[in-house]
Design a protein around this motif. Structure first.
Motif, PDB file in Angstrom:
ATOM      1  N   LEU A   1      26.104 -85.705 -39.854  1.00  0.00           N
ATOM      2  CA  LEU A   1      26.660 -85.806 -38.426  1.00  0.00           C
ATOM      3  C   LEU A   1      26.455 -84.403 -37.565  1.00  0.00           C
ATOM      4  CD1 LEU A   1      30.020 -87.561 -39.420  1.00  0.00           C
ATOM      5  CD2 LEU A   1      28.085 -88.442 -38.416  1.00  0.00           C
ATOM      6  N   LYS A   2      26.022 -84.806 -36.422  1.00  0.00           N
ATOM      7  CA  LYS A   2      25.689 -83.573 -35.426  1.00  0.00           C
ATOM      8  C   LYS A   2      27.101 -83.351 -34.552  1.00  0.00           C
ATOM      9  CE  LYS A   2      20.897 -83.887 -35.468  1.00  0.00           C
ATOM     10  NZ  LYS A   2      19.424 -83.909 -34.524  1.00  0.00           N
ATOM     11  N   LYS A   3      27.686 -84.454 -34.272  1.00  0.00           N
ATOM     12  CA  LYS A   3      28.952 -84.451 -33.443  1.00  0.00           C
ATOM     13  C   LYS A   3      29.912 -85.405 -33.833  1.00  0.00           C
ATOM     14  CE  LYS A   3      30.158 -83.834 -28.392  1.00  0.00           C
ATOM     15  NZ  LYS A   3      29.807 -83.765 -26.905  1.00  0.00           N
ATOM     16  N   ILE A   4      31.026 -84.969 -33.951  1.00  0.00           N
ATOM     17  CA  ILE A   4      32.159 -85.863 -33.850  1.00  0.00           C
ATOM     18  C   ILE A   4      33.237 -85.776 -32.839  1.00  0.00           C
ATOM     19  CG2 ILE A   4      34.140 -86.540 -35.730  1.00  0.00           C
ATOM     20  CD1 ILE A   4      32.323 -84.837 -37.778  1.00  0.00           C
ATOM     21  N   ALA A   5      33.625 -86.957 -32.281  1.00  0.00           N
ATOM     22  CA  ALA A   5      34.624 -86.980 -31.265  1.00  0.00           C
ATOM     23  C   ALA A   5      35.982 -87.233 -31.750  1.00  0.00           C
ATOM     24  CB  ALA A   5      34.358 -87.994 -30.247  1.00  0.00           C
ATOM     25  N   VAL A   6      36.846 -86.504 -31.717  1.00  0.00           N
ATOM     26  CA  VAL A   6      38.195 -86.699 -32.123  1.00  0.00           C
ATOM     27  C   VAL A   6      38.994 -86.938 -30.921  1.00  0.00           C
ATOM     28  CG1 VAL A   6      40.219 -85.595 -33.304  1.00  0.00           C
ATOM     29  CG2 VAL A   6      37.841 -85.081 -34.083  1.00  0.00           C
ATOM     30  N   ILE A   7      39.749 -87.972 -30.859  1.00  0.00           N
ATOM     31  CA  ILE A   7      40.425 -88.659 -29.516  1.00  0.00           C
ATOM     32  C   ILE A   7      41.686 -89.165 -30.115  1.00  0.00           C
ATOM     33  CG2 ILE A   7      40.484 -90.361 -27.859  1.00  0.00           C
ATOM     34  CD1 ILE A   7      37.255 -90.092 -27.984  1.00  0.00           C
ATOM     35  N   GLY A   8      42.566 -88.918 -29.050  1.00  0.00           N
ATOM     36  CA  GLY A   8      44.086 -89.485 -29.152  1.00  0.00           C
ATOM     37  C   GLY A   8      45.200 -88.706 -29.164  1.00  0.00           C
ATOM     38  N   PRO A   9      46.221 -89.358 -29.058  1.00  0.00           N
ATOM     39  CA  PRO A   9      47.542 -88.497 -28.825  1.00  0.00           C
ATOM     40  C   PRO A   9      48.253 -87.957 -30.024  1.00  0.00           C
ATOM     41  CG  PRO A   9      48.154 -90.761 -28.554  1.00  0.00           C
ATOM     42  CD  PRO A   9      46.629 -90.919 -28.696  1.00  0.00           C
TER      43      PRO A   9
ATOM     44  N   VAL B   1      30.170 -90.400 -34.324  1.00  0.00           N
ATOM     45  CA  VAL B   1      31.163 -91.083 -34.998  1.00  0.00           C
ATOM     46  C   VAL B   1      32.584 -90.530 -33.996  1.00  0.00           C
ATOM     47  CG1 VAL B   1      31.711 -89.503 -36.475  1.00  0.00           C
ATOM     48  CG2 VAL B   1      32.329 -92.089 -36.946  1.00  0.00           C
ATOM     49  N   VAL B   2      33.632 -91.523 -33.985  1.00  0.00           N
ATOM     50  CA  VAL B   2      34.579 -91.080 -33.282  1.00  0.00           C
ATOM     51  C   VAL B   2      35.980 -91.503 -34.110  1.00  0.00           C
ATOM     52  CG1 VAL B   2      36.280 -91.743 -31.406  1.00  0.00           C
ATOM     53  CG2 VAL B   2      33.718 -92.143 -30.976  1.00  0.00           C
ATOM     54  N   VAL B   3      36.672 -90.334 -34.505  1.00  0.00           N
ATOM     55  CA  VAL B   3      38.114 -90.398 -34.947  1.00  0.00           C
ATOM     56  C   VAL B   3      38.987 -90.640 -33.951  1.00  0.00           C
ATOM     57  CG1 VAL B   3      39.537 -89.393 -36.484  1.00  0.00           C
ATOM     58  CG2 VAL B   3      37.136 -89.190 -37.135  1.00  0.00           C
ATOM     59  N   PHE B   4      39.803 -91.536 -34.025  1.00  0.00           N
ATOM     60  CA  PHE B   4      40.850 -92.144 -32.959  1.00  0.00           C
ATOM     61  C   PHE B   4      42.306 -91.829 -33.691  1.00  0.00           C
ATOM     62  CE2 PHE B   4      43.887 -94.076 -30.283  1.00  0.00           C
ATOM     63  CZ  PHE B   4      43.329 -93.981 -28.961  1.00  0.00           C
ATOM     64  N   ALA B   5      43.032 -90.925 -33.403  1.00  0.00           N
ATOM     65  CA  ALA B   5      44.246 -90.627 -33.893  1.00  0.00           C
ATOM     66  C   ALA B   5      45.474 -91.084 -32.981  1.00  0.00           C
ATOM     67  CB  ALA B   5      44.591 -89.229 -34.396  1.00  0.00           C
TER      68      ALA B   5
ATOM     69  N   GLN C   1      29.378 -80.313 -34.393  1.00  0.00           N
ATOM     70  CA  GLN C   1      30.433 -79.922 -33.280  1.00  0.00           C
ATOM     71  C   GLN C   1      31.411 -80.963 -33.484  1.00  0.00           C
ATOM     72  OE1 GLN C   1      28.469 -80.258 -29.408  1.00  0.00           O
ATOM     73  NE2 GLN C   1      30.491 -79.866 -28.433  1.00  0.00           N
ATOM     74  N   VAL C   2      32.852 -80.574 -33.048  1.00  0.00           N
ATOM     75  CA  VAL C   2      33.863 -81.367 -33.008  1.00  0.00           C
ATOM     76  C   VAL C   2      34.553 -81.298 -31.692  1.00  0.00           C
ATOM     77  CG1 VAL C   2      36.192 -82.019 -33.916  1.00  0.00           C
ATOM     78  CG2 VAL C   2      34.515 -81.144 -35.656  1.00  0.00           C
ATOM     79  N   ALA C   3      34.272 -82.395 -31.084  1.00  0.00           N
ATOM     80  CA  ALA C   3      34.658 -82.546 -29.610  1.00  0.00           C
ATOM     81  C   ALA C   3      36.154 -83.047 -29.711  1.00  0.00           C
ATOM     82  CB  ALA C   3      33.715 -83.140 -28.673  1.00  0.00           C
ATOM     83  N   TYR C   4      37.163 -82.635 -28.920  1.00  0.00           N
ATOM     84  CA  TYR C   4      38.236 -83.055 -28.796  1.00  0.00           C
ATOM     85  C   TYR C   4      38.865 -83.436 -27.358  1.00  0.00           C
ATOM     86  CZ  TYR C   4      43.550 -83.078 -28.698  1.00  0.00           C
ATOM     87  OH  TYR C   4      45.067 -83.588 -28.471  1.00  0.00           O
ATOM     88  N   GLU C   5      39.446 -84.574 -27.345  1.00  0.00           N
ATOM     89  CA  GLU C   5      40.033 -84.941 -25.917  1.00  0.00           C
ATOM     90  C   GLU C   5      41.356 -85.670 -26.437  1.00  0.00           C
ATOM     91  OE1 GLU C   5      41.574 -84.732 -22.443  1.00  0.00           O
ATOM     92  OE2 GLU C   5      39.584 -83.778 -22.780  1.00  0.00           O
ATOM     93  N   GLN C   6      42.690 -85.435 -25.732  1.00  0.00           N
ATOM     94  CA  GLN C   6      43.713 -86.131 -26.070  1.00  0.00           C
ATOM     95  C   GLN C   6      43.530 -87.689 -25.440  1.00  0.00           C
ATOM     96  OE1 GLN C   6      47.581 -84.397 -25.551  1.00  0.00           O
ATOM     97  NE2 GLN C   6      48.428 -86.512 -25.117  1.00  0.00           N
ATOM     98  N   GLY C   7      43.122 -87.704 -24.141  1.00  0.00           N
ATOM     99  CA  GLY C   7      42.699 -89.040 -23.774  1.00  0.00           C
ATOM    100  C   GLY C   7      44.024 -89.683 -23.175  1.00  0.00           C
ATOM    101  N   CYS C   8      45.124 -89.586 -23.788  1.00  0.00           N
ATOM    102  CA  CYS C   8      46.231 -90.214 -23.129  1.00  0.00           C
ATOM    103  C   CYS C   8      47.492 -89.881 -23.761  1.00  0.00           C
ATOM    104  CB  CYS C   8      45.932 -91.820 -23.379  1.00  0.00           C
ATOM    105  SG  CYS C   8      46.299 -92.603 -24.954  1.00  0.00           S
ATOM    106  N   ASN C   9      48.627 -90.261 -23.269  1.00  0.00           N
ATOM    107  CA  ASN C   9      49.925 -89.961 -23.785  1.00  0.00           C
ATOM    108  C   ASN C   9      50.247 -91.082 -24.971  1.00  0.00           C
ATOM    109  OD1 ASN C   9      51.017 -87.941 -21.953  1.00  0.00           O
ATOM    110  ND2 ASN C   9      51.167 -89.500 -20.479  1.00  0.00           N
ATOM    111  N   LEU C  10      51.373 -90.660 -25.542  1.00  0.00           N
ATOM    112  CA  LEU C  10      51.887 -91.665 -26.758  1.00  0.00           C
ATOM    113  C   LEU C  10      52.115 -92.988 -26.246  1.00  0.00           C
ATOM    114  CD1 LEU C  10      54.080 -89.895 -29.269  1.00  0.00           C
ATOM    115  CD2 LEU C  10      52.009 -91.084 -29.709  1.00  0.00           C
ATOM    116  N   VAL C  11      52.857 -93.232 -24.953  1.00  0.00           N
ATOM    117  CA  VAL C  11      53.167 -94.335 -24.304  1.00  0.00           C
ATOM    118  C   VAL C  11      53.255 -94.287 -22.780  1.00  0.00           C
ATOM    119  CG1 VAL C  11      55.267 -96.081 -24.187  1.00  0.00           C
ATOM    120  CG2 VAL C  11      54.975 -94.749 -26.448  1.00  0.00           C
ATOM    121  N   GLU C  12      53.456 -93.246 -22.248  1.00  0.00           N
ATOM    122  CA  GLU C  12      53.558 -93.135 -20.911  1.00  0.00           C
ATOM    123  C   GLU C  12      52.178 -93.382 -20.190  1.00  0.00           C
ATOM    124  OE1 GLU C  12      54.654 -91.061 -22.769  1.00  0.00           O
ATOM    125  OE2 GLU C  12      56.835 -90.635 -22.437  1.00  0.00           O
TER     126      GLU C  12
END
Length: 485
Positions: A1-9, A213-217, A44-55
């Motif tokens: 893996l060259k780049k992993i996206a970690v996304i989620g609140p 690949v994407v890890v959505f937490a 590379q691990v790229a991170y972006e929260q992307g959204c709030n939990l609920v709001e």
């Protein structure tokens, strides 16, 4: 893996590690940090929260010191009073870089943890023009002014609650800010946050499209579910839940991320079941993390990268929606839990996959015993996959015909065994009279003559997908009714 996206609140969030009624760790590892610690330097691990939990709307974050100014110093001027009415001469005056205090964790020695008040003043600036969300969370009262206008007012005694205001701010302009807070007794905390206009969801989709690949937490957190809470957002009432769905804002982001065509692994944080129906049909894998503790990020990284072969089994039923459940006010057990639910759940109680598969040999149990005797059960289990792993062998009892209402099935034993590829082990159980009993119509616990079905394997009979299989055998109980003491 060259780049992993970690996304989620919940990818980089401390509360989801700790759960409710928690201590304060000296250090901790979030899922994001666990992944960063795991991968080799060239990845590379790229991170972006992307959204709030609920709001909906901008992501709510702590207002940073860079946006606050007390004279020439980053932060706000804090005046601390030894009473709850902001009266007299402050016992302490200082500049606080941010407003994020919890007196159960970090206290001001001269104040203690009750009957005090604080006033913060200074300037607020933003680098982005547009409508901002301002939020204050506190136990007890608080009120917020911007340029002399009171925009939030919750000046009363209450538990930890959040109030929000929507306000248009101009880039580069300095706004007068005043935040007042008082604490009566009990828990004490206060936090000042904001949401700055930003296309966080678009950024998340972009890094997903550029990754292997994407890890959505995602999921929920102990700030949404718990005891004696005052949550009022969609899907929640108090600390209770009115919906089992993944919060709508998260599901929308998850769908947009999955639409990139990249493999998505959904890591779920929660203290209760979630009806992740869409995810079950569209993402590559789901890992239920629960609220795992301070090293939860290390643990999930070990699982995701194959250094640990998971063998957890669900301790609750995951329903598809609340529509499958009776009214909450109905205290009868009919239609609830794996013992009485007759519908098709999303995931069965006892369900769980691993990175290998298991096969079961013949189930050995006597065809007939006398009421009141123990019953021995044996079954051989073989690791038929290519990885070493643990299997959780489960044993269920089902009364084929009974004189009184009984559960559909009941778990009466389980054993976890570690097997190398190709290895076979024989797992033994002993069912006692109590485990074969029921409560009759005279409120007695008895073993009745008749047939009982014994089910054993890697889960309940009828699991839609499993890393193993389940076997059944019939046992005939003879003699008179046996009273279990």
């Amino acid at each position: 893996l060259k780049k992993i996206a970690v996304i989620g609140p919940t990818a980089d969030d401390l509360p989801v590690l700790l759960g409710n009624y928690n201590g304060t760790p000296s250090s901790y590892v979030t899922p994001l940090n666990g992944i960063r610690n795991k991968v080799p330097a060239q990845a590379q691990v790229a991170y972006e929260q992307g959204c709030n939990l609920v709001e909906e709307g901008p992501i709510i974050r702590l207002v940073p010191s860079t946006a606050l100014r007390a004279g020439r110093t980053p932060g706000l001027k804090g005046e601390y009073f030894a009473n709850r009415n902001l009266e007299g001469v402050p016992v302490l005056t200082r500049v606080d870089r941010v407003v994020d205090s919890n007196w159960t964790k970090t206290s001001v020695a001269v104040l203690g943890d009750s009957n005090f008040s604080i006033r913060w003043t200074g300037k607020l600036t933003t680098k982005v023009s547009g409508r901002h969300s301002l939020a204050v969370t506190g136990d007890d009262g608080y009120r917020l002014w911007i340029n002399g206008s009171r925009v939030i007012d919750h000046w009363s005694t209450h538990g930890t609650e959040t109030r929000r205001a929507s306000i248009v701010l101009e880039s580069g302009r300095a706004y007068d800010i005043k935040l007042e807070y008082f604490q009566a007794s009990g828990g004490a905390d206060v936090r000042f946050e904001w949401g700055v206009p930003d296309d966080a969801a678009g950024k998340a989709v972009k890094i997903a499209s550029e990754s292997d690949v994407v890890v959505f937490a995602g999921g929920i957190s102990p700030e949404l579910e718990g005891e004696e809470m005052n949550v009022t957002v969609e899907g929640f009432r108090g600390g209770d839940r009115t919906s089992l769905d993944l919060p709508r804002v998260q599901e929308e982001l998850l769908k947009a991320v999955a639409a990139t065509g990249k493999p998505v692994v959904l890591v779920l944080t929660s203290g209760s079941a979630l009806g992740v129906n869409w995810a079950n049909e569209h993402v590559a894998a789901i890992v239920q993390l629960w609220y795992p503790g301070e090293e939860g990020g290390t643990a999930i990284a070990d699982v995701l990268f194959g250094d640990y072969n998971p063998a957890g089994r669900l301790p609750v039923t995951f329903y598809k929606s609340v529509a499958q459940l009776p009214p909450f006010e109905d205290y009868r057990m009919a239609g609830r839990t794996y013992r009485y639910f007759e519908g098709e759940p999303l995931f069965l109680f006892g369900y769980g996959l691993s990175y290998t598969r298991f096969a079961y040999g013949k189930l050995e149990v006597l065809e007939q015993v006398k009421a009141g005797e123990n019953v021995g059960v044996k079954v051989a289990v073989t690791n038929t996959g290519r990885s070493a792993g643990d299997e959780v062998v489960q044993l269920y009892v089902k009364h084929v015909a009974a004189s009184a209402p009984v559960a559909i099935r009941s778990l009466q034993g389980f054993k976890r065994v570690h097997l190398n590829p190709g290895q076979t082990d024989t797992v033994s159980f002993t069912l006692t009279p109590r485990q074969l009993s029921l409560i009759d119509n005279r409120a007695r616990r008895v073993v009745e003559p008749g047939e009982i079905e014994i089910q054993t394997g890697g889960g309940q009979i009828g699991a839609p997908v499993s890393s193993s299989q389940s076997l059944t055998a019939r046992l005939k109980i003879t003699g008179d009714v046996f009273l279990v003491k």
